[in-house]
Design a protein around this motif. Structure first.
Motif, PDB file in Angstrom:
ATOM      1  N   VAL A   5       0.848  -1.189   0.000  1.00 33.51           N
ATOM      2  CA  VAL A   5       0.000   0.000   0.000  1.00 33.51           C
ATOM      3  C   VAL A   5       0.889   1.247   0.000  1.00 33.51           C
ATOM      4  O   VAL A   5       2.070   1.179   0.353  1.00 33.51           O
ATOM      5  CB  VAL A   5      -0.953   0.022   1.212  1.00 33.51           C
ATOM      6  CG1 VAL A   5      -1.780  -1.261   1.254  1.00 33.51           C
ATOM      7  CG2 VAL A   5      -0.193   0.184   2.520  1.00 33.51           C
ATOM      8  N   SER A   9      -3.557   6.027   0.141  1.00 32.81           N
ATOM      9  CA  SER A   9      -4.699   5.285   0.689  1.00 32.81           C
ATOM     10  C   SER A   9      -5.261   5.879   1.968  1.00 32.81           C
ATOM     11  O   SER A   9      -6.338   5.479   2.410  1.00 32.81           O
ATOM     12  CB  SER A   9      -4.292   3.838   0.961  1.00 32.81           C
ATOM     13  OG  SER A   9      -3.343   3.799   2.025  1.00 32.81           O
ATOM     14  N   ASP A  10      -4.538   6.792   2.620  1.00 35.33           N
ATOM     15  CA  ASP A  10      -4.958   7.367   3.910  1.00 35.33           C
ATOM     16  C   ASP A  10      -5.100   6.323   5.020  1.00 35.33           C
ATOM     17  O   ASP A  10      -5.780   6.570   6.022  1.00 35.33           O
ATOM     18  CB  ASP A  10      -6.263   8.162   3.782  1.00 35.33           C
ATOM     19  CG  ASP A  10      -6.022   9.601   3.372  1.00 35.33           C
ATOM     20  OD1 ASP A  10      -4.860  10.046   3.403  1.00 35.33           O
ATOM     21  OD2 ASP A  10      -6.997  10.289   3.017  1.00 35.33           O
ATOM     22  N   LEU A  11      -4.479   5.164   4.861  1.00 32.04           N
ATOM     23  CA  LEU A  11      -4.430   4.212   5.969  1.00 32.04           C
ATOM     24  C   LEU A  11      -3.407   4.699   6.993  1.00 32.04           C
ATOM     25  O   LEU A  11      -2.376   5.270   6.627  1.00 32.04           O
ATOM     26  CB  LEU A  11      -4.042   2.822   5.466  1.00 32.04           C
ATOM     27  CG  LEU A  11      -5.045   2.131   4.538  1.00 32.04           C
ATOM     28  CD1 LEU A  11      -4.482   0.806   4.053  1.00 32.04           C
ATOM     29  CD2 LEU A  11      -6.393   1.918   5.229  1.00 32.04           C
ATOM     30  N   PHE A  85      -2.192   4.112  -5.804  1.00 30.17           N
ATOM     31  CA  PHE A  85      -2.838   5.414  -5.909  1.00 30.17           C
ATOM     32  C   PHE A  85      -3.123   5.734  -7.380  1.00 30.17           C
ATOM     33  O   PHE A  85      -2.357   5.360  -8.273  1.00 30.17           O
ATOM     34  CB  PHE A  85      -1.877   6.444  -5.315  1.00 30.17           C
ATOM     35  CG  PHE A  85      -2.414   7.834  -5.124  1.00 30.17           C
ATOM     36  CD1 PHE A  85      -3.728   8.069  -4.743  1.00 30.17           C
ATOM     37  CD2 PHE A  85      -1.573   8.926  -5.290  1.00 30.17           C
ATOM     38  CE1 PHE A  85      -4.193   9.362  -4.550  1.00 30.17           C
ATOM     39  CE2 PHE A  85      -2.028  10.231  -5.095  1.00 30.17           C
ATOM     40  CZ  PHE A  85      -3.345  10.445  -4.727  1.00 30.17           C
ATOM     41  N   THR A 117      -5.747   1.724  -9.339  1.00 28.94           N
ATOM     42  CA  THR A 117      -7.094   1.710  -8.745  1.00 28.94           C
ATOM     43  C   THR A 117      -7.950   2.896  -9.166  1.00 28.94           C
ATOM     44  O   THR A 117      -9.160   2.893  -8.933  1.00 28.94           O
ATOM     45  CB  THR A 117      -7.002   1.715  -7.216  1.00 28.94           C
ATOM     46  OG1 THR A 117      -6.419   2.952  -6.783  1.00 28.94           O
ATOM     47  CG2 THR A 117      -6.168   0.543  -6.719  1.00 28.94           C
ATOM     48  N   SER A 119      -8.183   5.459  -7.687  1.00 32.69           N
ATOM     49  CA  SER A 119      -8.809   5.849  -6.426  1.00 32.69           C
ATOM     50  C   SER A 119      -7.828   6.585  -5.534  1.00 32.69           C
ATOM     51  O   SER A 119      -6.609   6.531  -5.734  1.00 32.69           O
ATOM     52  CB  SER A 119      -9.334   4.609  -5.681  1.00 32.69           C
ATOM     53  OG  SER A 119     -10.347   3.968  -6.419  1.00 32.69           O
ATOM     54  N   SER A 121      -7.420   8.401  -1.209  1.00 30.86           N
ATOM     55  CA  SER A 121      -7.877   8.511   0.175  1.00 30.86           C
ATOM     56  C   SER A 121      -8.541   7.191   0.591  1.00 30.86           C
ATOM     57  O   SER A 121      -8.085   6.121   0.208  1.00 30.86           O
ATOM     58  CB  SER A 121      -8.801   9.720   0.320  1.00 30.86           C
ATOM     59  OG  SER A 121      -9.127   9.980   1.668  1.00 30.86           O
ATOM     60  N   LEU A 124      -9.453   4.339  -1.870  1.00 33.77           N
ATOM     61  CA  LEU A 124      -8.400   3.344  -2.010  1.00 33.77           C
ATOM     62  C   LEU A 124      -8.250   2.533  -0.728  1.00 33.77           C
ATOM     63  O   LEU A 124      -8.095   1.303  -0.774  1.00 33.77           O
ATOM     64  CB  LEU A 124      -7.087   4.034  -2.364  1.00 33.77           C
ATOM     65  CG  LEU A 124      -5.814   3.193  -2.427  1.00 33.77           C
ATOM     66  CD1 LEU A 124      -5.984   1.994  -3.331  1.00 33.77           C
ATOM     67  CD2 LEU A 124      -4.638   4.055  -2.882  1.00 33.77           C
ATOM     68  N   GLY A 125      -8.303   3.198   0.411  1.00 30.60           N
ATOM     69  CA  GLY A 125      -8.162   2.497   1.693  1.00 30.60           C
ATOM     70  C   GLY A 125      -9.250   1.456   1.898  1.00 30.60           C
ATOM     71  O   GLY A 125      -8.979   0.338   2.352  1.00 30.60           O
ATOM     72  N   ILE A 128      -8.521  -1.561  -0.229  1.00 25.01           N
ATOM     73  CA  ILE A 128      -7.426  -2.348   0.343  1.00 25.01           C
ATOM     74  C   ILE A 128      -7.928  -3.208   1.502  1.00 25.01           C
ATOM     75  O   ILE A 128      -7.635  -4.419   1.566  1.00 25.01           O
ATOM     76  CB  ILE A 128      -6.294  -1.427   0.814  1.00 25.01           C
ATOM     77  CG1 ILE A 128      -5.568  -0.818  -0.384  1.00 25.01           C
ATOM     78  CG2 ILE A 128      -5.304  -2.169   1.708  1.00 25.01           C
ATOM     79  CD1 ILE A 128      -4.650   0.335  -0.041  1.00 25.01           C
TER      80      ILE A 128
END
Length: 281
Positions: A5, A9-11, A85, A117, A119, A121, A124-125, A128
């Motif tokens: 990741v 993804s903002d994870l 991303f 993706t 996608s 933030s 995407l998170g 995942i």
């Protein structure tokens, strides 16, 4: 099957560590000083810099970072999936594809599948985390591949920002220049189209905006009873909570999760951003 990741993804680091993900952090540059996302700079520090009229810039994960991660996967004889991303917002996906071929020269059996993706933030998170759930359910690679391709087509991003100038100045906003305005209390609604940020409409006041979001969600998905919705915000928990309450009463979803927008995404949105992520039917 392992997951790779990145910062798009903002994870959080705790989520990444909990699931054992390989992480490719981006760089954030403020006053010519570069810091590694989450390890060396927080979301609060980014927003503080923006409030002090500084303009953070971001750098994608480096080739060196990718080479190190991909080589470790090859040496461990692991299989991996990288949900990258959006290629419309960053060069990370393209770089990862190049690095994969480079590492394969030394490790021909390298087994990494990279997905664009489209996608960002928690859009995407969410993808995942859902794919990791399927890995935990012992999905085969063929099942995972079909699941990922299907969900990439269905992931929905809806969001509003306090000030569009951050997205526009960073070149992240598509078709946006005519959308810019200075009228008091005008709230823009945007989404992601082919991986790019695109304006939908403008509303006067938050109440009309939130209702427009609910209407859009009802058109996208008639039944949220099995759907988890993610809300992210940048220094605006009060509005995020209001939106959550409205969704609970109007949509009755399976779950709603609220989290902070991470340092990298906040660098481009500024404070006062609220975003919603879910799957369309």
């Amino acid at each position: 099957m392992k997951m790779i990741v990145d910062s798009g993804s903002d994870l959080t680091l705790s989520q990444i560590e909990e699931h054992g993900f390989y992480f490719l952090p981006f760089g954030i540059v403020i006053d010519d000083e570069s810091k590694i996302d989450q390890y060396e700079i927080t979301n609060e520090e980014v927003l503080s810099a923006i409030k002090n009229d500084k303009h953070p810039k971001t750098n994608q994960a480096t080739m060196e970072q990718m080479i190190n991660v991909f080589t470790e996967i090859a040496q461990n004889k692991e299989s991996a999936i990288y949900l990258a991303f959006s290629s419309a917002l960053s060069g990370t996906y393209q770089t990862a594809c190049l690095v994969k071929e480079q590492v394969k020269e030394d490790y021909p059996d390298l087994d990494i599948t990279i997905y664009d993706t489209f996608s960002a933030s928690m859009g995407l998170g969410k993808l995942i985390l859902d794919v990791q759930d399927k890995i935990n359910e012992s999905y085969t690679f063929e099942e995972l591949d079909q699941y990922i391709k299907d969900k990439i087509q269905k992931i929905r991003h809806l969001f509003t920002v306090k000030d569009l100038k951050y997205l526009a100045s960073g070149g992240r906003l598509s078709k946006g220049q005519a959308f810019l305005g200075t009228l008091l209390n005008i709230k823009p609604l945007l989404h992601v189209e082919e991986g790019k940020l695109v304006p939908i409409e403008k509303y006067r006041g938050s109440k009309k905006l939130w209702q427009a979001i609910i209407n859009t969600m009802q058109q996208d998905n008639r039944d949220f009873s099995n759907e988890s919705i993610y809300i992210t915000h940048s220094d605006d928990i009060e509005e995020a909570e209001k939106l959550k309450a409205l969704m609970e009463s109007s949509l009755s979803p399976k779950a709603i999760y609220i989290s902070n927008i991470g340092p990298v995404i906040s660098s481009h949105t500024g404070s006062g951003t609220v975003a919603i992520f879910y799957y369309k039917e």
